[in-house]
Design a protein around this motif. Structure first.
Motif, PDB file in Angstrom:
ATOM      1  N   MET A   8      -6.996  11.800  11.915  1.00  0.00           N
ATOM      2  CA  MET A   8      -7.029  10.379  11.611  1.00  0.00           C
ATOM      3  C   MET A   8      -5.652   9.791  11.872  1.00  0.00           C
ATOM      4  N   GLN A   9      -5.589   8.486  12.031  1.00  0.00           N
ATOM      5  CA  GLN A   9      -4.324   7.815  12.279  1.00  0.00           C
ATOM      6  C   GLN A   9      -3.585   7.567  10.973  1.00  0.00           C
ATOM      7  N   LYS A  10      -2.255   7.618  11.066  1.00  0.00           N
ATOM      8  CA  LYS A  10      -1.390   7.334   9.920  1.00  0.00           C
ATOM      9  C   LYS A  10      -0.495   6.160  10.299  1.00  0.00           C
ATOM     10  N   LEU A  11      -0.657   5.047   9.603  1.00  0.00           N
ATOM     11  CA  LEU A  11       0.148   3.861   9.847  1.00  0.00           C
ATOM     12  C   LEU A  11       1.227   3.785   8.776  1.00  0.00           C
ATOM     13  N   GLU A  12       2.489   3.742   9.205  1.00  0.00           N
ATOM     14  CA  GLU A  12       3.621   3.740   8.269  1.00  0.00           C
ATOM     15  C   GLU A  12       4.543   2.573   8.571  1.00  0.00           C
ATOM     16  N   GLY A  13       5.068   1.969   7.497  1.00  0.00           N
ATOM     17  CA  GLY A  13       5.992   0.865   7.637  1.00  0.00           C
ATOM     18  C   GLY A  13       5.910  -0.046   6.430  1.00  0.00           C
ATOM     19  N   ASP A  14       6.433  -1.265   6.566  1.00  0.00           N
ATOM     20  CA  ASP A  14       6.372  -2.222   5.467  1.00  0.00           C
ATOM     21  C   ASP A  14       5.906  -3.593   5.937  1.00  0.00           C
ATOM     22  N   GLY A  15       5.215  -3.621   7.078  1.00  0.00           N
ATOM     23  CA  GLY A  15       4.748  -4.885   7.626  1.00  0.00           C
ATOM     24  C   GLY A  15       3.238  -4.997   7.651  1.00  0.00           C
ATOM     25  N   MET A  16       2.745  -6.058   8.300  1.00  0.00           N
ATOM     26  CA  MET A  16       1.314  -6.306   8.410  1.00  0.00           C
ATOM     27  C   MET A  16       0.721  -5.461   9.530  1.00  0.00           C
ATOM     28  N   THR A  17      -0.459  -4.945   9.281  1.00  0.00           N
ATOM     29  CA  THR A  17      -1.234  -4.255  10.309  1.00  0.00           C
ATOM     30  C   THR A  17      -2.683  -4.713  10.199  1.00  0.00           C
ATOM     31  N   PHE A  18      -3.393  -4.669  11.315  1.00  0.00           N
ATOM     32  CA  PHE A  18      -4.767  -5.157  11.357  1.00  0.00           C
ATOM     33  C   PHE A  18      -5.680  -4.028  11.813  1.00  0.00           C
ATOM     34  N   VAL A  19      -6.683  -3.751  10.997  1.00  0.00           N
ATOM     35  CA  VAL A  19      -7.631  -2.669  11.240  1.00  0.00           C
ATOM     36  C   VAL A  19      -9.007  -3.283  11.474  1.00  0.00           C
ATOM     37  N   HIS A  20      -9.739  -2.732  12.441  1.00  0.00           N
ATOM     38  CA  HIS A  20     -11.072  -3.226  12.736  1.00  0.00           C
ATOM     39  C   HIS A  20     -12.124  -2.190  12.351  1.00  0.00           C
ATOM     40  N   ALA A  21     -13.255  -2.669  11.812  1.00  0.00           N
ATOM     41  CA  ALA A  21     -14.357  -1.788  11.429  1.00  0.00           C
ATOM     42  C   ALA A  21     -15.673  -2.478  11.735  1.00  0.00           C
ATOM     43  N   GLY A  22     -16.756  -1.694  11.802  1.00  0.00           N
ATOM     44  CA  GLY A  22     -18.049  -2.218  12.219  1.00  0.00           C
ATOM     45  C   GLY A  22     -18.944  -2.607  11.053  1.00  0.00           C
ATOM     46  N   GLY A  23     -19.755  -3.649  11.273  1.00  0.00           N
ATOM     47  CA  GLY A  23     -20.704  -4.071  10.253  1.00  0.00           C
ATOM     48  C   GLY A  23     -20.027  -4.740   9.069  1.00  0.00           C
ATOM     49  N   LEU A  55       0.813  -1.215   0.000  1.00  0.00           N
ATOM     50  CA  LEU A  55       0.000   0.000   0.000  1.00  0.00           C
ATOM     51  C   LEU A  55       0.843   1.260   0.000  1.00  0.00           C
ATOM     52  N   GLY A  56       2.060   1.153  -0.503  1.00  0.00           N
ATOM     53  CA  GLY A  56       2.942   2.320  -0.559  1.00  0.00           C
ATOM     54  C   GLY A  56       3.565   2.687   0.762  1.00  0.00           C
ATOM     55  N   GLY A  57       3.489   1.798   1.750  1.00  0.00           N
ATOM     56  CA  GLY A  57       4.117   2.055   3.040  1.00  0.00           C
ATOM     57  C   GLY A  57       3.351   2.977   3.951  1.00  0.00           C
ATOM     58  N   LYS A  58       2.119   3.353   3.574  1.00  0.00           N
ATOM     59  CA  LYS A  58       1.360   4.284   4.415  1.00  0.00           C
ATOM     60  C   LYS A  58      -0.129   4.031   4.236  1.00  0.00           C
ATOM     61  N   LEU A  59      -0.871   4.114   5.355  1.00  0.00           N
ATOM     62  CA  LEU A  59      -2.321   3.958   5.348  1.00  0.00           C
ATOM     63  C   LEU A  59      -2.927   4.969   6.308  1.00  0.00           C
ATOM     64  N   ILE A  60      -3.994   5.648   5.855  1.00  0.00           N
ATOM     65  CA  ILE A  60      -4.719   6.596   6.696  1.00  0.00           C
ATOM     66  C   ILE A  60      -5.999   5.913   7.162  1.00  0.00           C
ATOM     67  N   CYS A  61      -6.265   5.910   8.479  1.00  0.00           N
ATOM     68  CA  CYS A  61      -7.447   5.222   8.987  1.00  0.00           C
ATOM     69  C   CYS A  61      -8.090   5.998  10.129  1.00  0.00           C
ATOM     70  N   GLN A  62      -9.315   5.604  10.473  1.00  0.00           N
ATOM     71  CA  GLN A  62     -10.015   6.222  11.587  1.00  0.00           C
ATOM     72  C   GLN A  62      -9.208   6.072  12.863  1.00  0.00           C
ATOM     73  N   LYS A  63      -9.378   7.029  13.769  1.00  0.00           N
ATOM     74  CA  LYS A  63      -8.540   7.076  14.963  1.00  0.00           C
ATOM     75  C   LYS A  63      -8.733   5.883  15.898  1.00  0.00           C
ATOM     76  N   ASP A  64      -9.860   5.163  15.798  1.00  0.00           N
ATOM     77  CA  ASP A  64     -10.085   4.013  16.667  1.00  0.00           C
ATOM     78  C   ASP A  64     -10.071   2.695  15.894  1.00  0.00           C
ATOM     79  N   ALA A  65      -9.572   2.703  14.655  1.00  0.00           N
ATOM     80  CA  ALA A  65      -9.618   1.505  13.813  1.00  0.00           C
ATOM     81  C   ALA A  65      -8.438   0.564  14.044  1.00  0.00           C
ATOM     82  N   PHE A  66      -7.285   1.075  14.461  1.00  0.00           N
ATOM     83  CA  PHE A  66      -6.087   0.249  14.608  1.00  0.00           C
ATOM     84  C   PHE A  66      -6.276  -0.788  15.708  1.00  0.00           C
TER      85      PHE A  66
END
Length: 262
Positions: free
Chosen positions: A148-163, A108-119
């Motif tokens: 919003m949160q900014k996740l940076e790196g080159d590894g796996m990350t897990f994001v949670h969302a509702g519904g 994902l280009g080493g960066k992901l923008i997500c909701q502040k409570d999604a990580f």
């Protein structure tokens, strides 16, 4: 690769949990309170900040913790390290009904923008920072839209969302408008802004929020059908105004009618 390379498996449907497999000396970092279970031989430690800058001195740790405080998260995170000789497993659970989305930041280009409570969790080395919206005024009043949160790196990350989660790929110049609470995550190449709903009657009586997020491609966006804020508001609205339980025509309500106030 700078981040630890971890394997994982996701279990469940609506109340999911992710099981992470750690080789010896591999580490995963997670939000405080998200642990479900772990094998013997895994060392758990609370760290200040996001866990990616533990060797950068006091100032680096304070900066990382300050970023997390601005997003409304805890100043501390928890690391889980396999200190045994074989493979070990640690599992993290969803905080409310929804889906866990695995994201490989290297794709994902080493960066992901997500909701502040999604990580939820990530391989050690992923940096959890903040992404400011340019129009501060609209951001402040837009609720979820400002920080919003900014996740940076080159590894796996897990994001949670509702519904239910919908992944949408935007072509160059393609625009989509989303309720600010329904926006889960997006790639960093998306042009993102907040707009106020036009029309006083629509804003006041339409039943929707006063602001929506405008996203312009190219890029990928993840959308949730049930934001936690919407779920919480429905639960709060169903609560009785005073003490006691709210009977809805069941047997208990029938007994109350027949028995009176005795």
């Amino acid at each position: 690769m700078n981040n630890h390379e971890i394997d994982y498996e996701i279990f469940g449907d609506d109340m999911q949990f992710v099981q992470v497999e750690l080789d010896p000396q591999e580490t995963v970092v997670a939000e405080a309170g998200s642990l479900m279970m772990m094998d013997d031989g895994i060392h758990m430690e609370t760290v200040f900040g996001d866990g990616s800058n533990q060797g950068s001195g006091l100032m680096g740790k304070l900066m990382g913790a300050g970023k997390r405080m601005l997003t409304g998260e805890s100043l501390f995170m928890t690391t889980f390290t396999n200190e045994g000789s074989g493979k070990k497993h640690v599992s993290f659970a969803s905080p409310y009904p929804g889906k866990i989305i695995p994201m490989d930041l290297s794709e994902l280009g080493g960066k992901l923008i997500c909701q502040k409570d999604a990580f939820l969790a990530a391989a050690k080395g992923v940096s959890v920072g903040i992404a400011f919206q340019r129009k501060l005024g609209a951001g402040f009043f837009g609720g979820e839209g400002f920080i919003m949160q900014k996740l940076e790196g080159d590894g796996m990350t897990f994001v949670h969302a509702g519904g239910t989660i919908h992944k949408k790929t935007l072509a160059p110049g393609e625009v989509v408008r989303i309720d600010t609470g329904c926006l889960v995550a997006m790639t960093s190449d998306i042009n993102y802004d907040i707009e106020m709903v036009k029309g006083v009657k629509t804003a006041l009586f339409g039943g929707e929020g006063l602001f929506f997020a405008t996203l312009r491609g190219p890029g990928t966006v993840w959308i949730q059908s049930l934001p936690f804020s919407r779920l919480a508001s429905r639960v709060f609205a169903a609560m009785p105004a005073s003490g006691g339980s709210k009977d809805e025509g069941g047997i208990g309500g029938l007994f109350n009618i027949l028995g009176g106030d005795r």
